[in-house]
Each structure stands twice: as structure tokens, then as C-alpha cells.
Design an enzyme around this catalytic site. Structure first.
Site, PDB file in Angstrom:
ATOM      1  N   HIS A  79      20.281   6.112  -8.558  1.00 50.27           N
ATOM      2  CA  HIS A  79      21.239   6.290  -9.653  1.00 50.27           C
ATOM      3  C   HIS A  79      21.649   7.749  -9.809  1.00 50.27           C
ATOM      4  CE1 HIS A  79      17.192   6.607 -11.449  1.00 50.27           C
ATOM      5  NE2 HIS A  79      17.731   7.484 -12.280  1.00 50.27           N
ATOM      6  N   LEU A 128      15.311   0.195  -7.790  1.00 53.86           N
ATOM      7  CA  LEU A 128      14.256   1.205  -7.726  1.00 53.86           C
ATOM      8  C   LEU A 128      13.047   0.718  -6.939  1.00 53.86           C
ATOM      9  CD1 LEU A 128      14.400   2.767 -11.302  1.00 53.86           C
ATOM     10  CD2 LEU A 128      15.290   3.678  -9.157  1.00 53.86           C
ATOM     11  N   LYS A 249      15.145  16.313 -18.148  1.00 50.10           N
ATOM     12  CA  LYS A 249      16.346  15.496 -17.998  1.00 50.10           C
ATOM     13  C   LYS A 249      17.502  16.166 -18.744  1.00 50.10           C
ATOM     14  CE  LYS A 249      17.415  10.600 -17.683  1.00 50.10           C
ATOM     15  NZ  LYS A 249      16.818   9.254 -17.789  1.00 50.10           N
ATOM     16  N   ARG A 321       6.335 -21.958  15.911  1.00 47.57           N
ATOM     17  CA  ARG A 321       5.767 -20.628  15.637  1.00 47.57           C
ATOM     18  C   ARG A 321       5.125 -20.047  16.901  1.00 47.57           C
ATOM     19  NH1 ARG A 321      -0.018 -21.182  13.377  1.00 47.57           N
ATOM     20  NH2 ARG A 321      -0.537 -23.363  13.747  1.00 47.57           N
ATOM     21  N   SER A 347      -1.334 -16.487  13.009  1.00 50.44           N
ATOM     22  CA  SER A 347      -0.645 -17.714  12.601  1.00 50.44           C
ATOM     23  C   SER A 347       0.842 -17.673  12.919  1.00 50.44           C
ATOM     24  CB  SER A 347      -0.838 -17.964  11.101  1.00 50.44           C
ATOM     25  OG  SER A 347      -2.168 -18.348  10.821  1.00 50.44           O
ATOM     26  N   GLU A 368       4.309  -7.462   1.877  1.00 52.55           N
ATOM     27  CA  GLU A 368       5.556  -7.991   2.425  1.00 52.55           C
ATOM     28  C   GLU A 368       6.767  -7.139   2.076  1.00 52.55           C
ATOM     29  OE1 GLU A 368       2.583 -11.309   2.078  1.00 52.55           O
ATOM     30  OE2 GLU A 368       3.353  -9.813   0.665  1.00 52.55           O
ATOM     31  N   PHE A 393       5.831 -16.284   1.576  1.00 50.84           N
ATOM     32  CA  PHE A 393       5.541 -14.945   1.074  1.00 50.84           C
ATOM     33  C   PHE A 393       6.719 -13.993   1.220  1.00 50.84           C
ATOM     34  CE2 PHE A 393       0.992 -16.078   2.500  1.00 50.84           C
ATOM     35  CZ  PHE A 393       0.857 -16.926   1.407  1.00 50.84           C
ATOM     36  N   GLN A 429       1.314 -22.418  -0.516  1.00 50.82           N
ATOM     37  CA  GLN A 429       1.619 -21.949   0.842  1.00 50.82           C
ATOM     38  C   GLN A 429       2.878 -22.581   1.420  1.00 50.82           C
ATOM     39  OE1 GLN A 429      -1.081 -19.674   2.006  1.00 50.82           O
ATOM     40  NE2 GLN A 429      -1.284 -20.010  -0.193  1.00 50.82           N
ATOM     41  N   ARG A 478       4.596 -25.338  11.387  1.00 51.26           N
ATOM     42  CA  ARG A 478       3.182 -25.158  11.702  1.00 51.26           C
ATOM     43  C   ARG A 478       2.726 -26.069  12.834  1.00 51.26           C
ATOM     44  NH1 ARG A 478      -1.811 -25.578   7.346  1.00 51.26           N
ATOM     45  NH2 ARG A 478      -3.456 -24.818   8.740  1.00 51.26           N
TER      46      ARG A 478
END
Length: 626
Positions: A79, A128, A249, A321, A347, A368, A393, A429, A478
Site C-alpha cells: 500500500h 499483506l 507515520k 499421483r 504421497s 503451504e 491443503f 483430508q 490416491r
């Protein structure tokens, strides 16, 4: 009236820096008052910090923003764009006219928060807590891939220090010992609605940052000499450094300095005139700091050898996968391909890439947001990042994904373990929102393969994604299911495959991933009853193959059954309806999707519970046939 133009090139003296800081404050006020909106007070607090940086420490060739040896300057505090654009005026790449008539105006490039529409901006900021995580990705590229001495400077705000993503960035920068990363935290005490969580408690900020393994330097953010010394000290440290700067500021104008209620508000014209007068009037300094030495290394072009992809026989059972991991390892023969994973690589099968190309694999652990941000930062440096985790996720990182699109970044995401098909793990999951989430991203590509045969250019999804622009997403399954296509079957985004077709088709069954296999079983059951069903593998969910859907709708009197392992909103059914809902074709659609909260069970039990198994697909087709 503006003073005559004066220029400083190279490393400016500190008195020139002080004049530059006043100019940056004045121009932040002028531009935001002219636009009628903006954040001048947030810009004024950081003016000294940026004046010292740009005039004496930032190695940047402003006439050649594409020079790979340039330092990077990222405004995590997006900003404060009036300050950034005032800098661009000061270095001579933006005119005063553009600053005064183009800031925050429709169709102009000086947008309210910076975006890469400007060649000196690496990433879009404004949400932000994103600039520092993005900078971690740029730093990873510099230290481990480019092996270049450029630095990454990040202006952070104190309010965004409350964002968890900032601490993911502090953590991973320390883990990877990014000595090329310097964060400058503008602690001006006041946020949007009052005092920030820690106010001016610099010791608390510093203690928290040091706890993550960074060196900290506390400084008066308006003491030009101290700032200069801090930057010099930071540049010589063997690890990431945070400059924690106490600022005011609105500094420079006594009527608003350290006064609450001025966040995000331009000064009215009369106040702006008084502020400019108090700051000594308008200036037209041209100040450029050092440029990268010609002797600094520039990365060589990446090798692009032919890629040999793995193949499987038709009928062999392969999880998509697993196919993704093996194909990604093969695509990694290209020197520009990089993989990241969120501690689930055994996985997602990104571990296959790690085994083949360990120097281009980055473990981001269970973070993540930082994983997606690092992918964005790596793309800034021209790399081709693939980031993998459980599909569910990725929802944590959605703000980073949408901002990546605004950044015009090219990143590839793979989400495994999607839908109720995953079985006993239960609903926490099961990604049941991911297709809608990814389809909503501007310019995205969403792929959902039904088998593991990585035929060129598909490559288990990976090969097709490597050269895709924008945000691309691969949804993987999966369980292992039969390979349906031979090794030479071509696949491309925007396409589909018709697996069953005849001149006597009376209903169309549309599936992707697991539901395609269920649709094929349903078609077999219907065929035993003398009912011919067309079956479409809609592996490209976005862009969707409208032409094939229109043809099928016309051939089967509009009778279409769509089955998807996803909530009903925004997924496969939504894509089909958007393709056919303009009224140009007949449409009698049955949409099968997960409509009740699932629990644990076997894949077969849960597909049947959700009403998307072969039995339910066949029943829906019978219902359409009356």
C-alpha cells in the site's frame, strides 16, 4: 515551484539522500492528493529507509530491469505504492506527469498497489504478508540455482508482522540460510484503525525475528547515517537480516505525524500545500545508486533436452499421483524445472523428482503459503516451478494463488488425495472444493486426468504443464486405476476424450478422474439393457472442451449426466453448465456430486454414499430416459 533538475549517479552522499527523502515524501503527498486516494502517511514513514537504499545500496540498472545481476526490491508493504512510484520518478523511469496524472487512474500502469505491469516490479503485493514469502523464493533461486550475488531487499510493514505467512517466511529463510535476503521492517506504530499489536516495541519484534534464526539490527528509521550503517552491516552477514526500524507515520508534516486516523487517506489540497511547504517545497532530484558490475556472473540459458516419459500398458493399474511424480522426474531433465513440496512428497510422489534432481528440489515442510510463494519467487527468476501437496491443503494458500495470478506468475500446482475416493482418512483430508477454487483463478488451467499413462504432451500432467502460462493445477487421485489410453494418445489442455460413441447414443455420461471409471462401468450396465451411452473424459476442466460437449448434447437430445467427486458448486458440473447453458443446445442435465458431509470408509463405500458410483450414474441416466 519545482527546483532545477540535479543528478547524482553512483553512490550519493548522505546530504543528497536527505534531500531525496524529502522529495519522496513530497511526491507521495502530491500523487495521492492528485488521485484523491492512496496511502501517503505509510509512504512518508519509510521515505528515509528507501532513500538510503536506492541511492547507496541497491545495485540496479534502471535502464535494464531484465539484467539478471540486478538486486530485487519488493514492497511487501504494497500500500506504500506512492513511495515506490516516487522512487521511480527519482531514478528517472517515470515522469512527474505520469506520477501526477497516472496514479490510481483507470487504464494507467501506476495502480493502487504495484503489479508487474511495471518492468521494475517482480510480484504483485497489497495483500499483506506476501512480499517477504515471495522474496524467499527469489532468494532460493539466487543462492542455490543462479548462484549469483544479487540481494533481495524487502520493505515490510509492522501490521503485516501479525500474518502467519510472514513467520513461515522467516522460518524458511533461516532454514535455507538466505544471506542474500534483507527485510526492512517499517515500525511506524499505527495500523489502519489504531496502534498495532506491538506498537513501537522494537525489542519484541527483534526477539521474535531472532528466534527464527535471523540477525536483527534495530535502528532509528529517520536517522540517515544509522540506516546507512545498518545496510552496510546487513550486507556482510552470512544469513538473513532484518532491519527493525522505528519510524513515525506521516513523518515530515507536523499536523499528521504520529496521528491516528490518517491511514489510507490523501491530504486535502490545502493540507497538502502546507505539508509540501513544511518539507521545503517540490524538488526534481534525479538520483541513481550503484549498478551491478559487468563482471558479476549472469546465469547461462537452461538446457532443454528432449524428455523421455515413462509409459504403462493399457489395463495396468497406476495412480495418477504416481504418474505425476515419475513424469515430473522425467521433465526435470530440463534445467529450468524446479520442484517444491510441503512434507508429503512420499504421497504426492514429488520424491521421484527429488531423487533424480536433488539440487532443484526444495522441501518447504508444512507451510503451504510459503510453498506457493516460493514458487512465485522462483518463477520471477525464470524457473519452471511445480509445487505439490494434498489438494485439501492448497486451500490454506488460496490468497497466494490468486495473487500469483495478479503477479502474472507461471506456476504449476499439484493436489493429490482429492475427493471422497481417498477413503478412511475422512473429510478433513478430502479436497471437495479445489476444482471450484482453482477454476476461479484468473487465467488458470485445471486438469484432472483419469489414468496414469503419461503420453506426450501430457506426461501425467507434468509435461503439458511445463510450458503453460499462468496458474495451472493438476488434480490427482490416491488410488490406482486401469490405464485407458495407449502411449501415443495425445492430450492437451482444453481437450477431452470420447471413450464410448455410437450413432445410437441416447444419453451422455461425463466424468473425470475416478468418476470417469464409474461412468464407464455405468455405460456397461446400460449397454446390457440395450441403452447406448456416450462417455466423455473431461480431463480438462478449464478450459473446457465446449465443442465436444455441444456435439454430445445434440446427439443425445440434451440428456447429460455429470458425476464428480467434489461438492456440487463450481466443479465439473459447473464447467459443463457454463459450456452448455447459453440456450443454443437442448439440455436435460443430472448433476451427481458430493452433497452430504462424508466420513471414513472404503473408497467404494464413500463413492456410493455420495451418489457418484456407477450404480447412481446408471440410475440418473435411466431417469433422463423416463
Amino acid at each position: 515551484m519545482a527546483s532545477p533538475v540535479s543528478e547524482a549517479v553512483g553512490v550519493a552522499d548522505l546530504e543528497t539522500v536527505r534531500e531525496l527523502a524529502r522529495q519522496l515524501r513530497v511526491d507521495s503527498i502530491r500523487s495521492s492528493t492528485s488521485a484523491g486516494s492512496g496511502h501517503p502517511t505509510s509512504s512518508m514513514s519509510a521515505a528515509d529507509l528507501l532513500a538510503v537504499l536506492v541511492a547507496r545500496h541497491l545495485r540496479y540498472d534502471w535502464d535494464n530491469p531484465g539484467d539478471p545481476a540486478n538486486d530485487h526490491l519488493i514492497f511487501s508493504k504494497g500500500h506504500a505504492s506512492p513511495l515506490l512510484y516516487a522512487i521511480y520518478k527519482a531514478v528517472g523511469v517515470v515522469t512527474d506527469e505520469e506520477l501526477m496524472t497516472g496514479y490510481r487512474r483507470f487504464g494507467q500502469r501506476l495502480q493502487g498497489h504495484p503489479t508487474p505491469i511495471l518492468p521494475w516490479v517482480d510480484v504483485a503485493t497489497g495483500s499483506l504478508g506476501q512480499g517477504l514469502p515471495d522474496a524467499v523464493g527469489v532468494g532460493l533461486a539466487g543462492k542455490y540455482l543462479d548462484k549469483s550475488p544479487y540481494r533481495v531487499w524487502v520493505l515490510c510493514g509492522d501490521s503485516e508482522m501479525a500474518e502467519g505467512s510472514m513467520w513461515e517466511a522467516f522460518d524458511k529463510a533461516s532454514y535455507y540460510q538466505l544471506s542474500n535476503l534483507i527485510a526492512v521492517v517499517d515500525v511506524n506504530r499505527l495500523g489502519q484503525r489504531g496502534e498495532t499489536e506491538l506498537g513501537w516495541n522494537l525489542d519484541a519484534y527483534a526477539a521474535r525475528v531472532r528466534a527464527f534464526g535471523w540477525k536483527t539490527i534495530e535502528v532509528d528509521g529517520h536517522d540517515v547515517d544509522a540506516i546507512d550503517a545498518a545496510y552496510t552491516e546487513a550486507d556482510g552477514f552470512d544469513g538473513p537480516v532484518a532491519i527493525i526500524a522505528r519510524t513515525v507515520k506521516g513523518d515530515g508534516f507536523s499536523e499528521i505525524a504520529d496521528k491516528d486516523g490518517w491511514h489510507g487517506k490523501p491530504l486535502p489540497a490545502d493540507m497538502a500545500a502546507r505539508a509540501i511547504a513544511e518539507l521545503g517545497g517540490e524538488r526534481d532530484l534525479r538520483v541513481r545508486g550503484p549498478v551491478p558490475a559487468a563482471s558479476l556472473p549472469r546465469p547461462a540459458p537452461h538446457a532443454r533436452p528432449a524428455v523421455t516419459l515413462p509409459t504403462w500398458e493399457v489395463g495396468a493399474k497406476v495412480a495418477t499421483r504416481k504418474a505425476y511424480g515419475q513424469a515430473l522426474a522425467a521433465v526435470g531433465a530440463r534445467g529450468d524445472v524446479v520442484a517444491l513440496d510441503a512434507e508429503v512428497s512420499n504421497s504426492t510422489h514429488a520424491e521421484d523428482f527429488k531423487a533424480a534432481h536433488p539440487d532443484r528440489f526444495f522441501e518447504i515442510f508444512i507451510a503451504e503459503q510459503q510453498m506457493v510463494a516460493a514458487a512465485v519467487g522462483l518463477s520471477v527468476r525464470g524457473y519452471v516451478p511445480f509445487a505439490s501437496t494434498f489438494a485439501a491443503f492448497l486451500s490454506r494458500a488460496y490468497d497466494f494463488i490468486r495473487m500469483a495470478a495478479i503477479s502474472q506468475a507461471d506456476i504449476r500446482l499439484s493436489g493429490s488425495h482429492a475427493g471422497v475416493e481417498i477413503g478412511a482418512d475422512g473429510p478433513s483430508q478430502m479436497a471437495l472444493e479445489d476444482l471450484a477454487m482453482m477454476r476461479a483463478v484468473d487465467g488458470s488451467t485445471v486438469l484432472y486426468p483419469s489414468d496414469g499413462a503419461p503420453a506426450p504432451p501430457r506426461g501425467g500432467g507434468a509435461a503439458a504443464m511445463a510450458d503453460l502460462p499462468g496458474i495451472s493445477y493438476l488434480r490427482t487421485t490416491r488410488g490406482a486405476y486401469p490405464v485407458l489410453y495407449g502411449p501415443d494418445e495425445p492430450f492437451a489442455p482444453g481437450g477431452s476424450k470420447v471413450l464410448r460413441r455410437s450413432d445410437t447414443d441416447v444419453v451422455t455420461l461425463v466424468g473425470a478422474g475416478i468418476t470417469l471409471h464409474e461412468a464407464l462401468a455405468a455405460a456397461d450396465a446400460l449397454a446390457a439393457e440395450g441403452v447406448s451411452a456416450r462417455v466423455i473424459d473431461l480431463y480438462s476442466v478449464k478450459p473446457v472442451d465446449k465443442a465436444t460437449l455441444v456435439e454430445a448434447a445434440n446427439a443425445t437430445a440434451g440428456r447429460i449426466v455429470v458425476a464428480e467427486d467434489h461438492w456440487p458448486e463450481g466443479g465439473l458440473g459447473g464447467a459443463v453448465l457454463e459450456a452448455l447453458g447459453d440456450g443454443d443446445v437442448p439440455l436435460r442435465l443430472r448433476h451427481l456430486a458430493v452433497r452430504e458431509l462424508p466420513g471414513s470408509g472404503t473408497a467404494e463405500e464413500l463413492l456410493d454414499f455420495a451418489g457418484i458410483s456407477a450404480r447412481h450414474i446408471a440410475d440418473a441416466a435411466r431417469g433422463l430416459l423416463g
